[in-house]
Design an enzyme around this catalytic site. Structure first.
Site, PDB file in Angstrom:
ATOM      1  N   HIS A  91      30.991   7.616  58.379  1.00  0.00           N
ATOM      2  CA  HIS A  91      31.383   7.463  57.749  1.00  0.00           C
ATOM      3  C   HIS A  91      33.079   6.954  58.250  1.00  0.00           C
ATOM      4  O   HIS A  91      33.658   7.296  58.544  1.00  0.00           O
ATOM      5  CB  HIS A  91      31.729   8.582  56.512  1.00  0.00           C
ATOM      6  CG  HIS A  91      30.833   9.432  55.818  1.00  0.00           C
ATOM      7  ND1 HIS A  91      30.192   8.930  54.980  1.00  0.00           N
ATOM      8  CD2 HIS A  91      30.100   9.671  56.671  1.00  0.00           C
ATOM      9  CE1 HIS A  91      28.895   9.955  54.950  1.00  0.00           C
ATOM     10  NE2 HIS A  91      29.318  10.362  55.851  1.00  0.00           N
ATOM     11  N   GLU A 150      20.927  18.599  52.924  1.00  0.00           N
ATOM     12  CA  GLU A 150      22.687  19.056  54.253  1.00  0.00           C
ATOM     13  C   GLU A 150      23.297  20.439  52.916  1.00  0.00           C
ATOM     14  O   GLU A 150      23.181  21.352  54.290  1.00  0.00           O
ATOM     15  CB  GLU A 150      24.039  17.643  53.396  1.00  0.00           C
ATOM     16  CG  GLU A 150      25.251  18.242  54.829  1.00  0.00           C
ATOM     17  CD  GLU A 150      26.255  17.175  54.828  1.00  0.00           C
ATOM     18  OE1 GLU A 150      26.226  16.067  53.507  1.00  0.00           O
ATOM     19  OE2 GLU A 150      27.606  17.156  55.314  1.00  0.00           O
ATOM     20  N   HIS A 183      25.174   7.065  61.986  1.00  0.00           N
ATOM     21  CA  HIS A 183      25.535   8.116  60.720  1.00  0.00           C
ATOM     22  C   HIS A 183      26.938   8.691  60.735  1.00  0.00           C
ATOM     23  O   HIS A 183      27.466   9.516  61.584  1.00  0.00           O
ATOM     24  CB  HIS A 183      25.062   9.723  60.199  1.00  0.00           C
ATOM     25  CG  HIS A 183      25.174  10.254  59.054  1.00  0.00           C
ATOM     26  ND1 HIS A 183      23.982  11.114  58.138  1.00  0.00           N
ATOM     27  CD2 HIS A 183      26.510  10.088  58.687  1.00  0.00           C
ATOM     28  CE1 HIS A 183      25.306  11.169  57.531  1.00  0.00           C
ATOM     29  NE2 HIS A 183      27.051  11.418  57.656  1.00  0.00           N
ATOM     30  N   ASP A 229      29.225  11.347  62.407  1.00  0.00           N
ATOM     31  CA  ASP A 229      29.434  11.695  60.381  1.00  0.00           C
ATOM     32  C   ASP A 229      31.112  11.575  59.779  1.00  0.00           C
ATOM     33  O   ASP A 229      31.448  10.420  60.175  1.00  0.00           O
ATOM     34  CB  ASP A 229      28.675  13.796  59.392  1.00  0.00           C
ATOM     35  CG  ASP A 229      28.360  13.494  58.266  1.00  0.00           C
ATOM     36  OD1 ASP A 229      28.712  12.231  57.837  1.00  0.00           O
ATOM     37  OD2 ASP A 229      29.011  14.995  58.441  1.00  0.00           O
TER      38      ASP A 229
HETATM   39  N1  ADE Z   1      31.334  11.871  52.808  1.00  0.00           N
HETATM   40  C1  ADE Z   1      31.558  11.658  53.953  1.00  0.00           C
HETATM   41  N2  ADE Z   1      30.803  12.816  54.699  1.00  0.00           N
HETATM   42  C2  ADE Z   1      29.727  13.639  54.518  1.00  0.00           C
HETATM   43  C3  ADE Z   1      28.642  14.459  54.745  1.00  0.00           C
HETATM   44  N3  ADE Z   1      28.817  14.744  55.799  1.00  0.00           N
HETATM   45  N4  ADE Z   1      28.535  14.921  52.997  1.00  0.00           N
HETATM   46  C4  ADE Z   1      28.082  14.189  52.253  1.00  0.00           C
HETATM   47  N5  ADE Z   1      29.415  13.159  52.031  1.00  0.00           N
HETATM   48  C5  ADE Z   1      30.323  12.892  53.031  1.00  0.00           C
HETATM   49 ZN    ZN Z   2      27.813  11.856  55.782  1.00  0.00          ZN
END
Ligand code: ADE
Ligand code: ZN
Length: 335
Positions: free
Chosen positions: A16, A197, A14, A275
């Site tokens: 980005h 989340e 996970h 993340d």
């Molecule tokens: N985009 C980047 N990080 C994110 C996250 N933690 N939750 C939702 N969208 C995201």
């Molecule tokens: Zn994320």
């Protein structure tokens, strides 16, 4: 323990790529492209990284991504992250990218994918790191927009493994993307989604029942619902947990109150991930180090977490076995 974690072979599931954009590189690329950013120094950027919720963060995250224009920019961003993987014994990574953040500004899908995939190839050659791509739809945009992105991705289908769903969760439930996920699966993508989340357990139910996801990003709020927990275990779905993200976005008050250990004890297949490491104060190893300390995790717990990271990756069986053997050898020698 720190040493044990740093040398532990692991996968990151996970991440980005836009969230790995370090202030130093942001400045360099902004200058190269003659784009003004609303910060005068790296310190000013770092000071701005104080968030009360997911939306606070997303506003700054999308702003930073605006400086990415050329193939070289996407290459530099991705290669810089993969270099950090090498330094942390991350042997495999599953990278999310948000094409709409770039195509909305007029950057071509082809440019984004060319830069990212070239960096993936170079990292495989130079470091032996394997990686795959998760194309994430932005849930604050419409399903129609997501369909457009799906269409644009088709010429590059072989370079993309999964589709995901990210951005502002509350008010944008998985059901909004039912049709585009159905079509994405038909063309061969594996579905995953951020769920639970900030959104409640109902969002996770929808992600499972309507989008048929094969892995849950975050999923913290499954703990609100014991029937849901049983279902997740029965379907053998993993959760990609992001401890430092959870505290930075105030999903969890502090690491001592993080439910990760409870999740492991319940039999949930948990993994540890960063993340958006440039924004949340640490790469994946820092996430392992800090959560270990806060929850007093044992070497066996850490081994389970790393094992899950390979087991629940979307790697082919042979490569998975190779990494799992490497991990087992390491654990037997160092436990
Ligand atoms: N985009 C980047 N990080 C994110 C996250 N933690 N939750 C939702 N969208 C995201
Ligand atoms: Zn994320």
């Amino acid at each position: 323990m720190k040493n044990f974690i740093e040398n532990l072979p692991k996968a990151e599931l996970h991440l980005h790529i836009e969230g790995s954009f370090e202030p130093e590189l942001m400045f360099k690329i902004a200058k190269r492209n003659a784009i003004k950013i609303p910060f005068n120094s790296i310190k000013e950027i770092q000071d701005a990284y104080q968030f009360n919720c997911l939306q606070d963060f997303l506003d700054i995250y999308y702003q930073g991504a605006q400086v990415l224009i050329t193939e070289q920019d996407f290459y530099d961003l991705t290669f810089s992250y993969l270099k950090k993987c090498d330094a942390q014994n991350v042997r495999h990574t599953e990278i999310m990218f948000d094409p709409q953040t770039h195509t909305e500004r007029g950057v071509k899908f082809a440019t984004v994918i060319a830069g990212i995939t070239k960096a993936q190839k170079d990292a495989k050659i130079q470091f032996g790191i394997t990686s795959l791509l998760i194309m994430s739809y932005l849930r604050h945009l419409s399903e129609k927009d997501a369909f457009k992105t799906l269409e644009e991705s088709l010429p590059y289908k072989n370079q993309i493994t999964c589709v995901g769903l990210d951005s502002s969760e509350k008010g944008n439930p998985p059901s909004k993307f039912k049709n585009v996920f159905k079509k994405s699966v038909e063309v061969g993508y594996i579905p995953v989604a951020h769920a639970g989340e900030e959104g409640n357990a109902g969002y996770i139910w929808e992600a499972l029942d309507i989008l048929n996801i094969k892995r849950i990003d975050h999923g913290n709020n499954c703990l609100q619902d014991t029937t849901l927990i049983k279902k997740i275990i029965k379907q053998d779905l993993a959760l990609t947990i992001c401890p430092l993200s959870n505290t930075a976005l105030q999903v969890v008050k502090n690491l001592k109150e993080h439910p990760l250990k409870k999740m492991l004890d319940l039999g949930l297949k948990v993994t540890i991930n960063s993340d958006d490491p440039a924004f949340f104060g640490g790469q994946v190893n820092q996430n392992y180090i800090e959560i270990q300390k806060a929850l007093n995790l044992t070497k066996e717990d850490l081994y389970t977490l790393a094992k899950n990271s390979f087991q629940y990756s979307f790697l082919d069986k042979i490569t998975k076995e190779k990494y799992l053997n490497e991990l087992e050898t390491y654990y037997k020698k160092n436990k």
